[in-house]
Design a protein around this motif. Structure first.
Motif, PDB file in Angstrom:
ATOM      1  N   VAL A 121       0.829  -1.211   0.000  1.00 55.20           N
ATOM      2  CA  VAL A 121       0.000   0.000   0.000  1.00 55.20           C
ATOM      3  C   VAL A 121       0.862   1.260   0.000  1.00 55.20           C
ATOM      4  CG1 VAL A 121      -1.767   1.275   1.270  1.00 55.20           C
ATOM      5  CG2 VAL A 121      -1.883  -1.211   1.157  1.00 55.20           C
ATOM      6  N   GLU A 122       2.020   1.193   0.644  1.00 58.85           N
ATOM      7  CA  GLU A 122       2.850   2.388   0.787  1.00 58.85           C
ATOM      8  C   GLU A 122       3.247   2.988  -0.564  1.00 58.85           C
ATOM      9  OE1 GLU A 122       3.257  -0.450   2.266  1.00 58.85           O
ATOM     10  OE2 GLU A 122       3.861  -0.252   4.362  1.00 58.85           O
ATOM     11  N   MET A 123       3.636   2.140  -1.506  1.00 58.01           N
ATOM     12  CA  MET A 123       4.049   2.631  -2.816  1.00 58.01           C
ATOM     13  C   MET A 123       2.881   3.223  -3.581  1.00 58.01           C
ATOM     14  SD  MET A 123       7.304   2.356  -3.282  1.00 58.01           S
ATOM     15  CE  MET A 123       7.561   2.310  -5.044  1.00 58.01           C
ATOM     16  N   LEU A 124       1.706   2.609  -3.451  1.00 60.03           N
ATOM     17  CA  LEU A 124       0.535   3.148  -4.134  1.00 60.03           C
ATOM     18  C   LEU A 124       0.117   4.491  -3.547  1.00 60.03           C
ATOM     19  CD1 LEU A 124       0.394   0.246  -5.351  1.00 60.03           C
ATOM     20  CD2 LEU A 124      -2.089   0.509  -5.281  1.00 60.03           C
ATOM     21  N   GLU A 125       0.269   4.645  -2.241  1.00 65.08           N
ATOM     22  CA  GLU A 125      -0.038   5.936  -1.618  1.00 65.08           C
ATOM     23  C   GLU A 125       0.820   7.044  -2.229  1.00 65.08           C
ATOM     24  OE1 GLU A 125       0.594   5.249   2.503  1.00 65.08           O
ATOM     25  OE2 GLU A 125      -1.499   4.724   2.903  1.00 65.08           O
ATOM     26  N   LYS A 126       2.121   6.770  -2.395  1.00 68.13           N
ATOM     27  CA  LYS A 126       3.019   7.762  -2.980  1.00 68.13           C
ATOM     28  C   LYS A 126       2.661   8.040  -4.438  1.00 68.13           C
ATOM     29  CE  LYS A 126       5.732   8.460   0.567  1.00 68.13           C
ATOM     30  NZ  LYS A 126       5.800   9.796   1.225  1.00 68.13           N
ATOM     31  N   ALA A 127       2.338   6.974  -5.174  1.00 71.64           N
ATOM     32  CA  ALA A 127       2.011   7.139  -6.591  1.00 71.64           C
ATOM     33  C   ALA A 127       0.712   7.931  -6.763  1.00 71.64           C
ATOM     34  CB  ALA A 127       1.894   5.766  -7.257  1.00 71.64           C
ATOM     35  N   TYR A 128      -0.310   7.607  -5.972  1.00 67.50           N
ATOM     36  CA  TYR A 128      -1.581   8.327  -6.059  1.00 67.50           C
ATOM     37  C   TYR A 128      -1.423   9.791  -5.658  1.00 67.50           C
ATOM     38  CZ  TYR A 128      -4.140   3.927  -6.658  1.00 67.50           C
ATOM     39  OH  TYR A 128      -4.628   2.735  -7.131  1.00 67.50           O
TER      40      TYR A 128
ATOM     41  N   ILE B 258      -7.109   5.372  -1.811  1.00 75.13           N
ATOM     42  CA  ILE B 258      -6.441   4.434  -0.910  1.00 75.13           C
ATOM     43  C   ILE B 258      -7.454   3.796   0.044  1.00 75.13           C
ATOM     44  CG2 ILE B 258      -4.831   4.264   1.025  1.00 75.13           C
ATOM     45  CD1 ILE B 258      -3.469   4.253  -1.671  1.00 75.13           C
ATOM     46  N   ASP B 259      -8.378   4.610   0.571  1.00 74.36           N
ATOM     47  CA  ASP B 259      -9.417   4.065   1.448  1.00 74.36           C
ATOM     48  C   ASP B 259     -10.287   3.050   0.698  1.00 74.36           C
ATOM     49  OD1 ASP B 259      -8.520   5.571   3.537  1.00 74.36           O
ATOM     50  OD2 ASP B 259     -10.057   7.131   3.370  1.00 74.36           O
TER      51      ASP B 259
END
Length: 230
Positions: A48-55, A67-68
């Motif tokens: 999830v951490e990488m997707l948070e940064k990408a989003y 993310i939620d």
């Protein structure tokens, strides 16, 4: 973001082009595939951490909402796998207590195995009831530099006994074939078939015309290849 950088460019043509590109981006950003995002989370190098940064880099105003939504869908899908596999007790990581380990029959396990289980129970916490999804997400990501060519399906196969039905869920998600062609590109030829003068064709006739066109073009390519060899 590159589009935002050139949105106020001095060149009117570039501003117009950026506006059209931003409209296309917004369309796909709103209708993005949650399944693809879930597949990315199941890559132990991303999570999830990488997707948070990408989003956040793509659109900070909506990144937390996506993310939620992603986390909620992950939990819902995992619960579905739990329900279907409840008979095999794959939903909860049942870590034995130290008392259970040291008091069980010595004939059941090797002494070294008992020590290993005892150490694991102390490290993970007695009476641990975290789901396999929680355990996987809480574990640190694998460094991409250390695993540049990681076989992700191989990773889940190796960890299927440790992570239970989460491994089954990962296998099903990660084996979905992915296309990189925009959906409208696949159907853009339809306007050439269903013209204003041929707008009452039956679906099966449209399919036959499209297939015939592809076959004829394919045969032309093969013919040209054969002639070039000869």
């Amino acid at each position: 973001m590159l589009l935002q950088k050139y949105a106020d460019d001095d060149d009117a043509a570039i501003r117009e082009m950026v506006g059209r590109m931003q409209g296309k981006f917004n369309k796909y950003w709103e209708d993005y595939s949650v399944i693809l995002a879930m597949g990315a989370v199941l890559d132990p190098r991303l999570k999830v951490e990488m997707l948070e940064k990408a989003y956040e880099a793509a659109d900070p105003t909506t990144s937390w909402l996506k993310i939620d939504e992603l986390k909620e869908n992950l939990k819902m899908l995992y619960k579905d796998y739990q329900t279907r596999n409840r008979a095999s007790s794959c939903g909860v990581s049942a870590t034995p207590t130290p008392h259970d380990i040291v008091t069980e029959s010595p004939l059941e396990h090797d002494f070294d195995d008992d020590l290993f289980e005892l150490e694991r129970s102390l490290d993970s916490g007695v009476g641990n009831t975290k789901t396999h999804l929680d355990i996987y997400l809480d574990e640190p990501r694998l460094a991409r530099s250390a695993f540049p060519d990681l076989d992700i399906l191989g990773y889940w196969k190796e960890n299927q006994h440790r992570l239970g039905c989460l491994a089954e869920m990962a296998r099903d998600l990660l084996t979905i074939p992915i296309t990189t062609v925009a959906s409208e590109s696949a159907f853009s030829i339809g306007a050439r078939i269903l013209t204003p003068y041929r707008n009452r064709l039956l679906p099966k006739n449209v399919q036959a015309l499209l297939c015939t066109r592809n076959w004829l073009r394919g045969y032309e390519d093969i013919k040209e290849l054969v002639l070039s060899i000869i």
